[in-house]
Design a protein around this motif. Structure first.
Motif, PDB file in Angstrom:
ATOM      1  N   LEU A   1       0.837  -1.204   0.000  1.00 28.65           N
ATOM      2  CA  LEU A   1       0.000   0.000   0.000  1.00 28.65           C
ATOM      3  C   LEU A   1       0.871   1.254   0.000  1.00 28.65           C
ATOM      4  O   LEU A   1       0.388   2.342   0.287  1.00 28.65           O
ATOM      5  CB  LEU A   1      -0.911   0.002   1.236  1.00 28.65           C
ATOM      6  N   SER A   2       2.148   1.099  -0.316  1.00 29.38           N
ATOM      7  CA  SER A   2       3.115   2.195  -0.182  1.00 29.38           C
ATOM      8  C   SER A   2       2.848   3.385  -1.092  1.00 29.38           C
ATOM      9  O   SER A   2       3.327   4.484  -0.826  1.00 29.38           O
ATOM     10  CB  SER A   2       4.538   1.679  -0.403  1.00 29.38           C
ATOM     11  N   ALA A   3       2.064   3.226  -2.138  1.00 28.70           N
ATOM     12  CA  ALA A   3       1.733   4.347  -3.023  1.00 28.70           C
ATOM     13  C   ALA A   3       0.384   4.971  -2.667  1.00 28.70           C
ATOM     14  O   ALA A   3      -0.081   5.882  -3.339  1.00 28.70           O
ATOM     15  CB  ALA A   3       1.723   3.881  -4.477  1.00 28.70           C
ATOM     16  N   VAL A   4      -0.230   4.489  -1.588  1.00 30.47           N
ATOM     17  CA  VAL A   4      -1.585   4.897  -1.221  1.00 30.47           C
ATOM     18  C   VAL A   4      -1.568   5.990  -0.157  1.00 30.47           C
ATOM     19  O   VAL A   4      -0.741   5.981   0.744  1.00 30.47           O
ATOM     20  CB  VAL A   4      -2.360   3.665  -0.679  1.00 30.47           C
ATOM     21  N   THR A   5      -2.502   6.935  -0.253  1.00 28.24           N
ATOM     22  CA  THR A   5      -2.787   7.878   0.822  1.00 28.24           C
ATOM     23  C   THR A   5      -4.141   7.489   1.394  1.00 28.24           C
ATOM     24  O   THR A   5      -5.112   7.353   0.651  1.00 28.24           O
ATOM     25  CB  THR A   5      -2.836   9.333   0.302  1.00 28.24           C
ATOM     26  N   VAL A   6      -4.209   7.287   2.697  1.00 27.29           N
ATOM     27  CA  VAL A   6      -5.456   6.915   3.358  1.00 27.29           C
ATOM     28  C   VAL A   6      -6.095   8.177   3.922  1.00 27.29           C
ATOM     29  O   VAL A   6      -5.494   8.871   4.733  1.00 27.29           O
ATOM     30  CB  VAL A   6      -5.209   5.878   4.485  1.00 27.29           C
ATOM     31  N   TYR A   7      -7.305   8.477   3.475  1.00 21.77           N
ATOM     32  CA  TYR A   7      -8.047   9.632   3.963  1.00 21.77           C
ATOM     33  C   TYR A   7      -8.982   9.176   5.074  1.00 21.77           C
ATOM     34  O   TYR A   7     -10.181   9.074   4.912  1.00 21.77           O
ATOM     35  CB  TYR A   7      -8.839  10.282   2.810  1.00 21.77           C
TER      36      TYR A   7
END
Length: 159
Positions: free
Chosen positions: A12-18
């Motif tokens: 998930l290293s390219a993900v931003t969690v909102y």
């Protein structure tokens, strides 16, 4: 992904969690693959983690890594918006903790400036710094060649 019995995270290293990222009690051995950025809290408590390497770099809320098996905070997020909670681990120092409020077995520190000097670096780092200082202070770093015997404490010594 809490309580899903995972030893490793999906990438998930390219993900931003909102929102928040929770991986409580999954059996994680590593945080590699964590989202790069989390706007809310990161909760990775109650895992057999021994390292925070791979943790999210930027956390907008709190970061909970309590009740793990951490011996070091190396790899902790660079920024945590509110509090960094690292209670109930095997820590000898707070080296590697992000700036800001820290809840630890050593106490609560509202900012890094209030962390006592003896908790800011680990014994390992302190020993490395001491060894580097000794090496830097060593005057003679090459073989000494003397043309005649030298006297130490009044006794002549051969070359």
């Amino acid at each position: 992904i809490s309580h899903k019995q995972l030893t490793h995270l999906p990438d998930l290293s390219a993900v931003t969690v909102y929102g928040r990222f929770r991986c409580i009690g999954t059996g994680l051995l590593s945080l590699k693959g964590s989202p790069r950025k989390v706007i809310g809290n990161v909760v990775c408590r109650k895992n057999p983690l021994t390292s925070l390497e791979g943790a999210s770099e930027d956390v907008g809320g709190a970061f909970f890594c309590d009740f793990c098996q951490l011996s070091s905070l190396k790899g902790a997020p660079k920024r945590v918006g509110t509090f960094f909670i690292c209670l109930n681990n095997n820590l000898a120092s707070l080296e590697g903790a992000p700036p800001g409020g820290i809840f630890s077995d050593f106490g609560f520190f509202p900012s890094w400036e209030e962390v006592p000097e003896n908790l800011r670096v680990s014994d390992e780092t302190r020993n490395t710094m001491l060894n580097e200082a000794v090496e830097a202070a060593t005057v003679l770093q090459a073989r000494l060649i003397v043309g005649r015997p030298i006297c130490l404490r009044g006794k002549p010594h051969a070359q």
